[in-house]
Write a protein that holds these residues in place. Structure first.
Motif, short mmCIF file in Angstrom:
data_model
loop_
_atom_site.label_atom_id
_atom_site.label_comp_id
_atom_site.label_asym_id
_atom_site.label_seq_id
_atom_site.Cartn_x
_atom_site.Cartn_y
_atom_site.Cartn_z
N THR A 139 0.74 -1.15 0.16
CA THR A 139 0.19 0.09 -0.15
C THR A 139 0.84 1.30 0.02
OG1 THR A 139 -1.64 -1.17 1.25
CG2 THR A 139 -1.86 1.32 1.35
N ALA A 140 0.49 2.01 -0.87
CA ALA A 140 1.34 3.69 -1.02
C ALA A 140 0.61 4.53 -0.09
CB ALA A 140 1.39 4.04 -2.37
N ILE A 141 1.26 4.56 1.00
CA ILE A 141 0.47 5.47 2.05
C ILE A 141 1.20 6.85 2.04
CG2 ILE A 141 -0.30 3.48 3.35
CD1 ILE A 141 1.92 4.15 5.41
N LEU A 142 2.38 7.17 1.49
CA LEU A 142 2.81 8.38 1.39
C LEU A 142 3.55 8.98 0.23
CD1 LEU A 142 3.59 10.99 3.51
CD2 LEU A 142 5.64 9.89 3.83
N HIS A 143 2.94 10.02 -0.33
CA HIS A 143 3.51 10.39 -1.67
C HIS A 143 4.34 11.48 -1.30
CE1 HIS A 143 -0.34 8.84 -4.00
NE2 HIS A 143 0.32 7.71 -3.10
N VAL A 144 5.40 11.59 -1.82
CA VAL A 144 6.61 12.60 -1.72
C VAL A 144 6.49 13.49 -2.96
CG1 VAL A 144 8.86 13.37 -0.87
CG2 VAL A 144 7.46 11.42 0.03
N ILE A 145 6.48 14.86 -3.09
CA ILE A 145 6.70 15.48 -4.20
C ILE A 145 7.78 16.49 -4.00
CG2 ILE A 145 5.72 17.19 -5.87
CD1 ILE A 145 3.08 16.07 -5.23
N LYS A 146 8.73 16.39 -5.00
CA LYS A 146 9.99 17.36 -4.66
C LYS A 146 9.54 18.98 -5.29
CE LYS A 146 14.80 18.27 -6.08
NZ LYS A 146 14.77 19.69 -6.10
N LYS A 147 9.58 19.73 -4.47
CA LYS A 147 9.27 21.32 -5.10
C LYS A 147 10.02 22.27 -4.43
CE LYS A 147 4.96 23.69 -5.72
NZ LYS A 147 3.53 23.82 -5.72
N ASP A 148 10.61 22.90 -5.03
CA ASP A 148 11.73 23.83 -4.79
C ASP A 148 11.22 25.02 -3.99
OD1 ASP A 148 13.96 22.31 -5.37
OD2 ASP A 148 13.87 23.04 -7.61
N THR A 149 10.28 25.50 -4.48
CA THR A 149 9.54 26.82 -3.97
C THR A 149 8.03 26.52 -3.59
OG1 THR A 149 11.00 28.03 -5.39
CG2 THR A 149 9.10 29.18 -4.28
N LEU A 150 7.53 26.95 -2.39
CA LEU A 150 6.32 26.44 -1.89
C LEU A 150 5.70 27.99 -1.95
CD1 LEU A 150 6.71 24.67 1.44
CD2 LEU A 150 6.28 23.73 -0.83
N THR A 151 4.30 27.87 -2.27
CA THR A 151 3.46 29.05 -2.43
C THR A 151 2.30 28.90 -1.64
OG1 THR A 151 2.00 28.05 -4.40
CG2 THR A 151 4.03 29.13 -5.26
N GLU A 152 1.44 30.04 -1.37
CA GLU A 152 0.51 30.37 -0.46
C GLU A 152 -0.70 29.20 -1.01
OE1 GLU A 152 -1.40 34.10 0.10
OE2 GLU A 152 0.52 34.99 0.21
N LYS A 153 -0.79 28.91 -2.23
CA LYS A 153 -1.74 27.75 -2.49
C LYS A 153 -1.32 26.25 -2.40
CE LYS A 153 -3.61 30.32 -6.44
NZ LYS A 153 -3.78 30.52 -7.95
N ASP A 154 -0.17 26.13 -1.75
CA ASP A 154 0.21 24.56 -1.53
C ASP A 154 -0.28 23.99 -0.11
OD1 ASP A 154 2.11 24.18 -3.75
OD2 ASP A 154 3.33 25.61 -2.79
N GLY A 155 -1.18 24.85 0.47
CA GLY A 155 -1.58 24.61 1.67
C GLY A 155 -0.69 23.96 2.86
#
Length: 129
Positions: free
Chosen positions: A48-64
């Protein structure tokens, strides 16, 4: 019609390798992930895939914002030892009224992670709660 179960969490990180290694210390292993066209990993417990990880260099206000994620876990002394050996600080406490152990730490991207252990688990060596 409504929510019936938790499917997965997704965390954002600037350091994909460090984040995958962090969760690997606790038995989550990378596995199949669709070819999304952006870097990331799906971490599995068994099949079961229970954790998804996304590489993102910059976070914005819309990222939550995610306050924390909690995992049921076993072998509190071993988990505490792994964190210490890897240089991760943690906070350990017993839940008032229930006695379960709650261990809080942060992953390499700063996400708060909680591990919950049964009340009959032994304390890690040197714990003076």
């Amino acid at each position: 019609m409504g929510i019936t179960a938790m499917n997965h969490f997704t965390v954002l990180t600037h350091d994909l390798d460090a984040t995958v290694k962090f969760y690997g210390m606790f038995g989550l292993n990378p596995g199949w992930r669709p070819p999304f066209g952006f870097p990331g990993a799906w971490l599995y417990s068994g099949d079961t895939a229970i954790l998804h990880v996304i590489k993102k260099d910059t976070l914005t206000e819309k990222d939550g914002v995610l306050d924390h994620m909690a995992f049921s876990a076993v072998d509190l002394p071993a988990v505490a030892a792994r964190l210490t050996a890897a240089g991760h600080e943690y906070e350990l406490r017993r839940l008032a009224g229930g006695g379960i152990w709650q261990l809080f730490t942060r992953d390499p991207a700063g996400a708060k992670v909680e591990f919950d252990f049964a009340e009959n688990e032994p304390a890690p060596p040197g714990w003076a709660g």
